[in-house]
Design a protein around this motif. Structure first.
Motif, PDB file in Angstrom:
ATOM      1  N   ALA A   1       0.830  -1.040  -0.060  1.00 42.64           N
ATOM      2  CA  ALA A   1      -0.115  -0.143  -0.138  1.00 42.64           C
ATOM      3  C   ALA A   1       0.938   1.165  -0.087  1.00 42.64           C
ATOM      4  O   ALA A   1       0.431   2.419  -0.408  1.00 42.64           O
ATOM      5  N   GLY A   2       2.118   1.080   0.376  1.00 44.05           N
ATOM      6  CA  GLY A   2       3.095   2.209   0.533  1.00 44.05           C
ATOM      7  C   GLY A   2       3.386   2.770   1.876  1.00 44.05           C
ATOM      8  O   GLY A   2       3.811   3.805   2.320  1.00 44.05           O
ATOM      9  N   LYS A   3       3.067   2.007   2.612  1.00 41.54           N
ATOM     10  CA  LYS A   3       3.327   2.250   4.424  1.00 41.54           C
ATOM     11  C   LYS A   3       4.725   2.501   4.479  1.00 41.54           C
ATOM     12  O   LYS A   3       5.135   3.538   5.152  1.00 41.54           O
ATOM     13  N   THR A   4       5.404   1.455   4.366  1.00 36.13           N
ATOM     14  CA  THR A   4       7.109   1.729   4.649  1.00 36.13           C
ATOM     15  C   THR A   4       7.631   2.844   3.748  1.00 36.13           C
ATOM     16  O   THR A   4       8.399   3.599   4.351  1.00 36.13           O
ATOM     17  N   THR A   5       7.148   3.302   2.590  1.00 30.22           N
ATOM     18  CA  THR A   5       7.671   4.311   2.081  1.00 30.22           C
ATOM     19  C   THR A   5       7.075   5.600   2.511  1.00 30.22           C
ATOM     20  O   THR A   5       7.918   6.787   2.444  1.00 30.22           O
ATOM     21  N   THR A   6       5.871   5.557   3.002  1.00 34.27           N
ATOM     22  CA  THR A   6       5.580   6.793   3.705  1.00 34.27           C
ATOM     23  C   THR A   6       6.320   6.976   4.992  1.00 34.27           C
ATOM     24  O   THR A   6       6.768   7.975   5.081  1.00 34.27           O
ATOM     25  N   LEU A   7       6.801   6.003   5.731  1.00 32.56           N
ATOM     26  CA  LEU A   7       7.686   6.236   6.809  1.00 32.56           C
ATOM     27  C   LEU A   7       9.091   6.567   6.394  1.00 32.56           C
ATOM     28  O   LEU A   7       9.549   7.562   7.258  1.00 32.56           O
ATOM     29  N   LYS A   8       9.477   5.948   5.226  1.00 31.74           N
ATOM     30  CA  LYS A   8      10.885   6.456   4.903  1.00 31.74           C
ATOM     31  C   LYS A   8      10.959   7.968   4.333  1.00 31.74           C
ATOM     32  O   LYS A   8      11.786   8.720   4.605  1.00 31.74           O
ATOM     33  N   THR A   9       9.878   8.552   4.016  1.00 40.75           N
ATOM     34  CA  THR A   9       9.487   9.537   3.506  1.00 40.75           C
ATOM     35  C   THR A   9       9.360  10.746   4.687  1.00 40.75           C
ATOM     36  O   THR A   9      10.411  11.881   4.614  1.00 40.75           O
ATOM     37  N   ILE A  10       9.076  10.236   5.695  1.00 40.70           N
ATOM     38  CA  ILE A  10       8.914  11.109   6.961  1.00 40.70           C
ATOM     39  C   ILE A  10      10.371  11.141   7.664  1.00 40.70           C
ATOM     40  O   ILE A  10      10.889  12.332   8.017  1.00 40.70           O
ATOM     41  N   ALA A  11      11.205  10.147   7.533  1.00 41.56           N
ATOM     42  CA  ALA A  11      12.406   9.732   8.120  1.00 41.56           C
ATOM     43  C   ALA A  11      13.554  10.677   7.258  1.00 41.56           C
ATOM     44  O   ALA A  11      14.666  10.858   7.693  1.00 41.56           O
ATOM     45  N   GLY A  12      13.232  10.765   5.922  1.00 42.82           N
ATOM     46  CA  GLY A  12      14.043  11.474   4.966  1.00 42.82           C
ATOM     47  C   GLY A  12      14.987  10.425   4.302  1.00 42.82           C
ATOM     48  O   GLY A  12      16.120  10.978   3.755  1.00 42.82           O
ATOM     49  N   LEU A  13      14.408   9.182   4.342  1.00 41.52           N
ATOM     50  CA  LEU A  13      15.127   8.087   3.730  1.00 41.52           C
ATOM     51  C   LEU A  13      14.710   7.780   2.455  1.00 41.52           C
ATOM     52  O   LEU A  13      15.630   7.175   1.297  1.00 41.52           O
ATOM     53  N   ALA A  14      13.650   8.546   2.113  1.00 43.62           N
ATOM     54  CA  ALA A  14      12.972   8.647   0.728  1.00 43.62           C
ATOM     55  C   ALA A  14      12.599   9.745   0.211  1.00 43.62           C
ATOM     56  O   ALA A  14      12.140  10.595   1.046  1.00 43.62           O
ATOM     57  N   GLU A  15      13.179  10.168  -0.898  1.00 45.25           N
ATOM     58  CA  GLU A  15      12.955  11.697  -1.348  1.00 45.25           C
ATOM     59  C   GLU A  15      11.724  11.660  -1.871  1.00 45.25           C
ATOM     60  O   GLU A  15      11.465  10.928  -3.195  1.00 45.25           O
ATOM     61  N   PRO A  16      10.622  12.633  -1.661  1.00 46.67           N
ATOM     62  CA  PRO A  16       9.280  12.561  -2.475  1.00 46.67           C
ATOM     63  C   PRO A  16       9.471  12.911  -3.899  1.00 46.67           C
ATOM     64  O   PRO A  16      10.119  14.165  -4.117  1.00 46.67           O
ATOM     65  N   ASP A  17       8.691  12.778  -4.796  1.00 44.33           N
ATOM     66  CA  ASP A  17       8.695  13.305  -6.082  1.00 44.33           C
ATOM     67  C   ASP A  17       8.086  15.038  -5.997  1.00 44.33           C
ATOM     68  O   ASP A  17       8.380  15.638  -6.670  1.00 44.33           O
ATOM     69  N   GLN A  18       7.003  14.555  -5.244  1.00 49.13           N
ATOM     70  CA  GLN A  18       6.068  15.695  -5.082  1.00 49.13           C
ATOM     71  C   GLN A  18       5.734  15.765  -3.691  1.00 49.13           C
ATOM     72  O   GLN A  18       5.456  14.864  -2.944  1.00 49.13           O
ATOM     73  N   GLY A  19       5.438  16.913  -3.108  1.00 51.85           N
ATOM     74  CA  GLY A  19       4.651  17.187  -1.746  1.00 51.85           C
ATOM     75  C   GLY A  19       5.722  17.736  -0.703  1.00 51.85           C
ATOM     76  O   GLY A  19       6.916  17.689  -0.945  1.00 51.85           O
TER      77      GLY A  19
END
Ligand code: ADP
Ligand code: ADP
Length: 227
Positions: A40-58
């Protein structure tokens, strides 16, 4: 402690859209469960909060401040992955102590010993402090991983399925314990799970994630009444 807000987060990996449009706010000091099926995208969401994944937008905001330009290492979050990230050749004591011995968060050794003992006792692993992590069961290791998160103060705890490897009885007691810890130390927590019951019993608010979109946000009561 800080409030955490996501505004219109999108993230793709090649042709795979992990997050299509994710927005939600976690109030300062509250416990938020992100619920959704695998993929669903849960881990990616957490990584985005942590700064471990760079969002394309937002945008990601801590206390209303855009943290997009802040180095990930300067975000004061403590994250617990399903895949632990422990030092198997070190004992439980040193694994729990290492976040308090890092250059950025270094505490006096007497305080480290005290805090490590407290956390280990809370998680029921104080009898394992001298054991090597590599020799522990999955459930014991999972508690050490959780302990490494709880051991130092952070703006937010980010927990990714932290109880999955525990047996049912231990999971239920750890749930109760975790709820207590989070209320006591008042740290903003984002807790990822695919388990409906877990989300309902732990979250003050729940966000339901599906195919990279938040399809529902509400209190456990609201989610229960309108599944
Ligand atoms: P969940 O945590 O809810 O299981 P994830 O955030 O791990 O979901 O993954 C969401 C989607 O993005 C999945 O389709 C997954 O395969 C994909 N994905 C996640 N991380 C990567 C990555 N590093 N590379 C390619 N695809 C990824
Ligand atoms: P979890 O089960 O904790 O949600 P996964 O086991 O799905 O996480 O993913 C473990 C790691 O692999 C993560 O860093 C994730 O971003 C990455 N990943 C997930 N799906 C893919 C994929 N399809 N391709 C490449 N990397 C992926």
């Amino acid at each position: 402690m800080a409030s955490v807000e996501l505004r219109g987060i999108a993230k793709s990996f090649g042709r795979t859209t992990a997050l299509a449009d994710v927005s939600f706010t976690v109030a300062d000091g509250s416990f938020f469960c992100l619920l959704g099926p695998s993929g669903a995208g849960k881990t990616t969401t957490l990584k985005t909060i942590a700064g471990l994944a760079e969002p394309d937008q937002g945008t990601v905001l801590f206390d209303g401040v855009d943290v997009g330009d802040v180095e990930p290492t300067h975000r004061n979050v403590a994250m617990c992955f399903e895949s632990y990230a422990l030092y198997p050749q070190h004992n439980v004591r040193d694994n729990l102590a290492s976040p308090l011995r890092s250059p950025r968060h270094r505490r006096p050794e007497a305080e480290v010993v005290k805090r490590v003992t407290e956390v280990a006792t809370t998680l029921g692993i104080d009898h394992l402090l001298d054991r090597k992590v590599g020799a522990l069961s999955n459930g014991q290791r999972q508690r050490v991983a959780l302990g490494r998160v709880l051991v130092r103060p952070a703006d937010a705890y980010l927990l990714d399925e932290p109880l999955t490897h525990l047996d049912a009885k231990l999971r239920a007691s750890m749930r109760a314990e975790l709820k207590l810890i989070a209320r006591q130390d008042g740290t903003t927590t984002v807790y990822v799970t695919h388990d409906y019951v877990e989300a309902l019993s732990l979250g003050e608010r729940i966000g339901v994630l599906n195919e990279g979109r938040v399809i529902q946000v509400g209190t456990p009561q609201e989610i229960w009444e309108q599944p």
